[in-house]
Structures are given as C-alpha cells and as structure tokens.
Design a protein around this motif. Structure first.
Motif, PDB file in Angstrom:
ATOM      1  N   ARG A 141       8.288 -19.872   5.383  1.00 31.85           N
ATOM      2  CA  ARG A 141       8.581 -19.646   3.972  1.00 31.85           C
ATOM      3  C   ARG A 141       7.653 -18.585   3.399  1.00 31.85           C
ATOM      4  NH1 ARG A 141       7.070 -22.822   0.601  1.00 31.85           N
ATOM      5  NH2 ARG A 141       8.654 -22.614  -1.020  1.00 31.85           N
ATOM      6  N   GLY A 142       8.224 -17.684   2.629  1.00 34.95           N
ATOM      7  CA  GLY A 142       7.431 -16.710   1.898  1.00 34.95           C
ATOM      8  C   GLY A 142       7.760 -16.798   0.421  1.00 34.95           C
ATOM      9  N   GLU A 143       6.742 -16.972  -0.419  1.00 33.78           N
ATOM     10  CA  GLU A 143       6.950 -17.001  -1.870  1.00 33.78           C
ATOM     11  C   GLU A 143       6.474 -15.683  -2.458  1.00 33.78           C
ATOM     12  OE1 GLU A 143       5.518 -20.280  -4.102  1.00 33.78           O
ATOM     13  OE2 GLU A 143       6.519 -21.787  -2.852  1.00 33.78           O
ATOM     14  N   PHE A 144       7.339 -15.049  -3.244  1.00 31.59           N
ATOM     15  CA  PHE A 144       7.047 -13.742  -3.816  1.00 31.59           C
ATOM     16  C   PHE A 144       7.364 -13.764  -5.309  1.00 31.59           C
ATOM     17  CE2 PHE A 144       8.034 -13.150   0.622  1.00 31.59           C
ATOM     18  CZ  PHE A 144       7.139 -12.187   1.065  1.00 31.59           C
ATOM     19  N   HIS A 145       6.351 -13.507  -6.118  1.00 27.54           N
ATOM     20  CA  HIS A 145       6.545 -13.355  -7.559  1.00 27.54           C
ATOM     21  C   HIS A 145       6.679 -11.862  -7.841  1.00 27.54           C
ATOM     22  CE1 HIS A 145       5.325 -17.544  -8.664  1.00 27.54           C
ATOM     23  NE2 HIS A 145       4.693 -17.444  -7.504  1.00 27.54           N
ATOM     24  N   PHE A 146       7.864 -11.441  -8.221  1.00 29.13           N
ATOM     25  CA  PHE A 146       8.106 -10.042  -8.553  1.00 29.13           C
ATOM     26  C   PHE A 146       7.966  -9.879 -10.064  1.00 29.13           C
ATOM     27  CE2 PHE A 146      10.189 -10.601  -4.510  1.00 29.13           C
ATOM     28  CZ  PHE A 146      10.004  -9.392  -3.853  1.00 29.13           C
ATOM     29  N   THR A 147       6.922  -9.196 -10.494  1.00 28.11           N
ATOM     30  CA  THR A 147       6.688  -9.037 -11.929  1.00 28.11           C
ATOM     31  C   THR A 147       6.128  -7.643 -12.192  1.00 28.11           C
ATOM     32  OG1 THR A 147       5.644 -10.067 -13.852  1.00 28.11           O
ATOM     33  CG2 THR A 147       4.356 -10.046 -11.809  1.00 28.11           C
ATOM     34  N   THR A 148       5.610  -7.428 -13.390  1.00 27.67           N
ATOM     35  CA  THR A 148       5.119  -6.094 -13.756  1.00 27.67           C
ATOM     36  C   THR A 148       3.626  -6.128 -14.044  1.00 27.67           C
ATOM     37  OG1 THR A 148       5.529  -6.385 -16.120  1.00 27.67           O
ATOM     38  CG2 THR A 148       7.357  -5.540 -14.789  1.00 27.67           C
ATOM     39  N   GLU A 156       0.815  -1.211   0.000  1.00 28.33           N
ATOM     40  CA  GLU A 156       0.000   0.000   0.000  1.00 28.33           C
ATOM     41  C   GLU A 156       0.848   1.259   0.000  1.00 28.33           C
ATOM     42  OE1 GLU A 156      -2.360  -0.619   3.463  1.00 28.33           O
ATOM     43  OE2 GLU A 156      -3.914  -1.779   2.402  1.00 28.33           O
ATOM     44  N   ALA A 157       2.058   1.170   0.577  1.00 29.06           N
ATOM     45  CA  ALA A 157       2.908   2.353   0.692  1.00 29.06           C
ATOM     46  C   ALA A 157       3.743   2.613  -0.559  1.00 29.06           C
ATOM     47  CB  ALA A 157       3.838   2.205   1.901  1.00 29.06           C
ATOM     48  N   ASP A 158       3.757   1.692  -1.507  1.00 30.80           N
ATOM     49  CA  ASP A 158       4.619   1.818  -2.684  1.00 30.80           C
ATOM     50  C   ASP A 158       3.787   2.247  -3.887  1.00 30.80           C
ATOM     51  OD1 ASP A 158       6.371   1.569  -4.798  1.00 30.80           O
ATOM     52  OD2 ASP A 158       7.214  -0.336  -4.111  1.00 30.80           O
ATOM     53  N   PRO A 159       3.855   3.506  -4.315  1.00 23.32           N
ATOM     54  CA  PRO A 159       3.067   3.964  -5.467  1.00 23.32           C
ATOM     55  C   PRO A 159       3.509   3.322  -6.773  1.00 23.32           C
ATOM     56  CG  PRO A 159       4.619   5.660  -4.774  1.00 23.32           C
ATOM     57  CD  PRO A 159       4.673   4.598  -3.731  1.00 23.32           C
ATOM     58  N   GLY A 160       4.690   2.710  -6.782  1.00 23.15           N
ATOM     59  CA  GLY A 160       5.162   2.030  -7.981  1.00 23.15           C
ATOM     60  C   GLY A 160       4.666   0.603  -8.103  1.00 23.15           C
ATOM     61  N   LEU A 161       3.864   0.180  -7.137  1.00 18.14           N
ATOM     62  CA  LEU A 161       3.256  -1.149  -7.199  1.00 18.14           C
ATOM     63  C   LEU A 161       1.816  -0.986  -7.647  1.00 18.14           C
ATOM     64  CD1 LEU A 161       3.733  -4.198  -5.078  1.00 18.14           C
ATOM     65  CD2 LEU A 161       1.417  -3.326  -5.182  1.00 18.14           C
ATOM     66  N   ASP A 162       1.495  -1.509  -8.813  1.00 19.97           N
ATOM     67  CA  ASP A 162       0.151  -1.338  -9.369  1.00 19.97           C
ATOM     68  C   ASP A 162      -0.860  -2.259  -8.708  1.00 19.97           C
ATOM     69  OD1 ASP A 162      -1.543  -0.210 -11.756  1.00 19.97           O
ATOM     70  OD2 ASP A 162      -1.917  -2.367 -11.711  1.00 19.97           O
ATOM     71  N   ARG A 197       9.873  -1.877 -11.179  1.00 21.47           N
ATOM     72  CA  ARG A 197      10.405  -3.244 -11.082  1.00 21.47           C
ATOM     73  C   ARG A 197      11.908  -3.260 -11.299  1.00 21.47           C
ATOM     74  NH1 ARG A 197      12.658  -6.772  -9.894  1.00 21.47           N
ATOM     75  NH2 ARG A 197      12.425  -9.027 -10.231  1.00 21.47           N
ATOM     76  N   THR A 198      12.414  -2.410 -12.185  1.00 19.36           N
ATOM     77  CA  THR A 198      13.860  -2.375 -12.427  1.00 19.36           C
ATOM     78  C   THR A 198      14.622  -1.901 -11.201  1.00 19.36           C
ATOM     79  OG1 THR A 198      13.785  -0.109 -13.321  1.00 19.36           O
ATOM     80  CG2 THR A 198      13.515  -1.938 -14.888  1.00 19.36           C
ATOM     81  N   GLU A 199      13.943  -1.188 -10.317  1.00 12.41           N
ATOM     82  CA  GLU A 199      14.596  -0.682  -9.106  1.00 12.41           C
ATOM     83  C   GLU A 199      14.582  -1.695  -7.966  1.00 12.41           C
ATOM     84  OE1 GLU A 199      12.976   3.906  -9.872  1.00 12.41           O
ATOM     85  OE2 GLU A 199      12.255   2.720  -8.168  1.00 12.41           O
ATOM     86  N   ILE A 200      13.722  -2.703  -8.077  1.00 10.13           N
ATOM     87  CA  ILE A 200      13.500  -3.628  -6.963  1.00 10.13           C
ATOM     88  C   ILE A 200      14.589  -4.690  -6.898  1.00 10.13           C
ATOM     89  CG2 ILE A 200      11.974  -5.440  -6.063  1.00 10.13           C
ATOM     90  CD1 ILE A 200      10.860  -2.734  -5.554  1.00 10.13           C
ATOM     91  N   ASP A 201      15.175  -4.839  -5.719  1.00  9.03           N
ATOM     92  CA  ASP A 201      16.035  -5.978  -5.405  1.00  9.03           C
ATOM     93  C   ASP A 201      15.187  -6.927  -4.547  1.00  9.03           C
ATOM     94  OD1 ASP A 201      17.781  -7.843  -4.423  1.00  9.03           O
ATOM     95  OD2 ASP A 201      19.110  -6.414  -3.427  1.00  9.03           O
ATOM     96  N   ALA A 219      16.376  -7.648  -0.966  1.00 14.08           N
ATOM     97  CA  ALA A 219      16.247  -6.505  -0.066  1.00 14.08           C
ATOM     98  C   ALA A 219      14.782  -6.231   0.261  1.00 14.08           C
ATOM     99  CB  ALA A 219      16.894  -5.269  -0.697  1.00 14.08           C
ATOM    100  N   TRP A 220      13.903  -6.387  -0.721  1.00 14.13           N
ATOM    101  CA  TRP A 220      12.467  -6.138  -0.499  1.00 14.13           C
ATOM    102  C   TRP A 220      11.925  -7.100   0.546  1.00 14.13           C
ATOM    103  CZ3 TRP A 220       7.489  -7.732  -0.399  1.00 14.13           C
ATOM    104  CH2 TRP A 220       6.479  -6.786  -0.613  1.00 14.13           C
ATOM    105  N   CYS A 221      12.266  -8.371   0.416  1.00 10.00           N
ATOM    106  CA  CYS A 221      11.784  -9.367   1.388  1.00 10.00           C
ATOM    107  C   CYS A 221      12.388  -9.117   2.766  1.00 10.00           C
ATOM    108  CB  CYS A 221      12.138 -10.765   0.912  1.00 10.00           C
ATOM    109  SG  CYS A 221      11.285 -11.291  -0.596  1.00 10.00           S
ATOM    110  N   SER A 222      13.652  -8.777   2.799  1.00  6.69           N
ATOM    111  CA  SER A 222      14.322  -8.566   4.081  1.00  6.69           C
ATOM    112  C   SER A 222      13.812  -7.326   4.797  1.00  6.69           C
ATOM    113  CB  SER A 222      15.835  -8.463   3.869  1.00  6.69           C
ATOM    114  OG  SER A 222      16.342  -9.675   3.334  1.00  6.69           O
ATOM    115  N   ALA A 223      13.182  -6.401   4.039  1.00  3.36           N
ATOM    116  CA  ALA A 223      12.579  -5.224   4.671  1.00  3.36           C
ATOM    117  C   ALA A 223      11.265  -5.584   5.368  1.00  3.36           C
ATOM    118  CB  ALA A 223      12.343  -4.136   3.630  1.00  3.36           C
TER     119      ALA A 223
END
Length: 269
Positions: free
Chosen positions: A87-94, A16-22, A52-56, A59-63
């Motif tokens: 376990r956390g599964e995260f699909h990072f896409t656009t 919710e806090a990330d305006p770059g996440l659609d 997405r190009t900015e996301i590591d 680092a995102w998960c560790s935050a």
C-alpha cells in the motif's frame, strides 16, 4: 532490500525531477525506522497550484510502479496498491498547505528522515516545530473524560444492542470500546509511544496480562460471544479505570460497572 524501499527511492527520484513540486515528505513506519515487509509507504506531496491542476494522482502513482488499483480514501489521500499488495498513501496537495504541517500533533520521525524535497525551504521549519511524538498530559484529570468516559457509553450501548438482537451493531459498538480500552491500557501502564494509533505494537508495549485481557474482550457477532466479550471488556475497563482514576485522586463509576455486570450476569449466557 524491501520492495517498499525500492518504491521509496523511485518516489524520491520522481519528486526531485519535478520542478513543479515545491516540497515532499515521507511519514509513517519507514520514516520512523519501524518498518517491515508489511508496512505501507506514505507521503505528502506539495505542488505549485499550477502543477497540481495538471496532476492525475492515479497516473502519477502508476508511473512509480504498476498499480492494481488506486482509490481516494475517506481521509483525502490516494491509496495505490503496488505489486505484492504493498500500500502507498499519497496526499496530493499544494505548497499553500505547507504551513498546516505545523498544526500536526507530532512528526513521528526525525525531520531529516522525512524530507524528500524542500525547494522553498518552508517544509523543514514546519516539521522542526513539532514534537517527535505526541504524548498526552498524564497529569491532566480531563484525560478521564476524554478517554475513559466514552468506554462507559460504548459498553452499555453494546449491552442493549446485544439484548435487542442487533448483534452486528453490537459488534460494531464493541469495536469502539476496544479503542478506548487500548488508550486506557496505555494510560494505566504509562506506555504512550504509539498513542495516536494505540493498537500499534500493543503486543510489545503492553503487559502480557493486559494484552490477554484485550483479546478476551473481542468476539464474533453472536449473542453468547458478544456477552462473554462484553463481560471481559467491562472487567478490564473497571480495572484500568481504577488505576487511572487513582492517579488523579478520583474513583471509577463503580455503581455503573456493578449494574452493568449484574445485567450481564442475568442473561445467563
């Protein structure tokens, strides 16, 4: 509150806090209301291409919470290990990938429980277009070729590998047979709730007789144990196949089963 629920709250807040996440969704046990202390947390995150190009991902998960390790699995999702081996599964896409959601076999949960963020409004309709659960067409005779026929292949292969002395390879082949036995058990008992992961909740959803037979069909990678398990798998497979085939006015491959059982009996193990 389970620790996973705290993590889910943190993931929602980060989205919710990330305006770059659609858009973002949660799937799996927690979305379906079936979770317990051993369940994973699972998400799809749809960023703008620029963001997405900015996301590591590490680092995102560790935050979200401290991680002991983050990896990219064979299915293209990042898996983070949080405290307590959660376990956390995260699909990072656009956001360009949101339309592909409509091609999934099923949601597995209600849309309102899955949605975390939907800024453009594209994700909710894609989810709503899906059935809640995938249910195979039990009246389609092609189901035998898809789920029963492979069992015959894996059983015979397991037999030859065991006889050759490739016990670890035979053990692996028997594992493939197990998955088809689980699907066949669900077909025979009309228990298709967790079809896409047929082992899930099998102890609750299949009959005690069948679950006992499935356990008997497992083995360590030793010659005698493999042969004993293969006998059990063959007997169970023939029983289930007979039930499924009868529903379609067909017959199981009795000659093949008879030859395999004779070959196993001749081993003397």
């Amino acid at each position: 509150m389970l620790y996973q629920e705290e993590l889910i709250t943190r993931v929602r807040a980060a989205c919710e806090a990330d305006p770059g996440l659609d858009a973002a969704l949660m799937y799996g046990s927690f979305a379906a209301g079936e979770a317990d202390a051993h369940s994973d947390i699972e998400f799809w995150l749809f960023f703008t291409p620029e963001r997405r190009t900015e996301i590591d991902p590490t680092a995102w998960c560790s935050a979200i919470a401290p991680t002991s390790y983050v990896l990219l699995n064979e299915f293209g999702s990042h898996v983070a290990f949080f405290p307590g081996l959660v376990r956390g599964e995260f699909h990072f896409t656009t956001a360009d990938e949101i339309p592909t959601v409509a091609t999934w076999p099923a949601r597995g949960a209600t849309t309102d429980r899955m949605l975390l963020v939907d800024r453009s409004g594209a994700l909710a309709p894609a989810l709503d277009s899906l059935p809640l659960r995938y249910v195979p067409d039990l009246d389609n005779p092609g189901i035998i070729a898809e789920y029963c026929d492979p069992l015959a292949n894996w059983l015979v292969l397991t037999h030859h590998l065991t006889a050759r002395g490739e016990h670890l390879r035979a053990w692996d082949a028997l594992g493939h047979a197990h998955r088809h036995l689980l699907w066949m058990a669900r077909l025979a008992e009309n228990s298709t709730t967790h079809w896409l992961t047929p082992s899930r909740a099998a102890e609750r959803e299949l009959s005690p007789t069948t679950t006992a037979e499935l356990r008997t069909a497992t083995a360590p990678a030793t010659p005698q144990a493999l042969t004993t398990a293969l006998r059990a798998a063959t007997a169970l497979g023939e029983r289930l196949w007979t039930t499924i085939a009868a529903h379609h006015g067909q017959h199981p491959p009795t000659a093949l089963f008879a030859e395999l059982k004779a070959a196993l009996d001749s081993t003397g193990s």
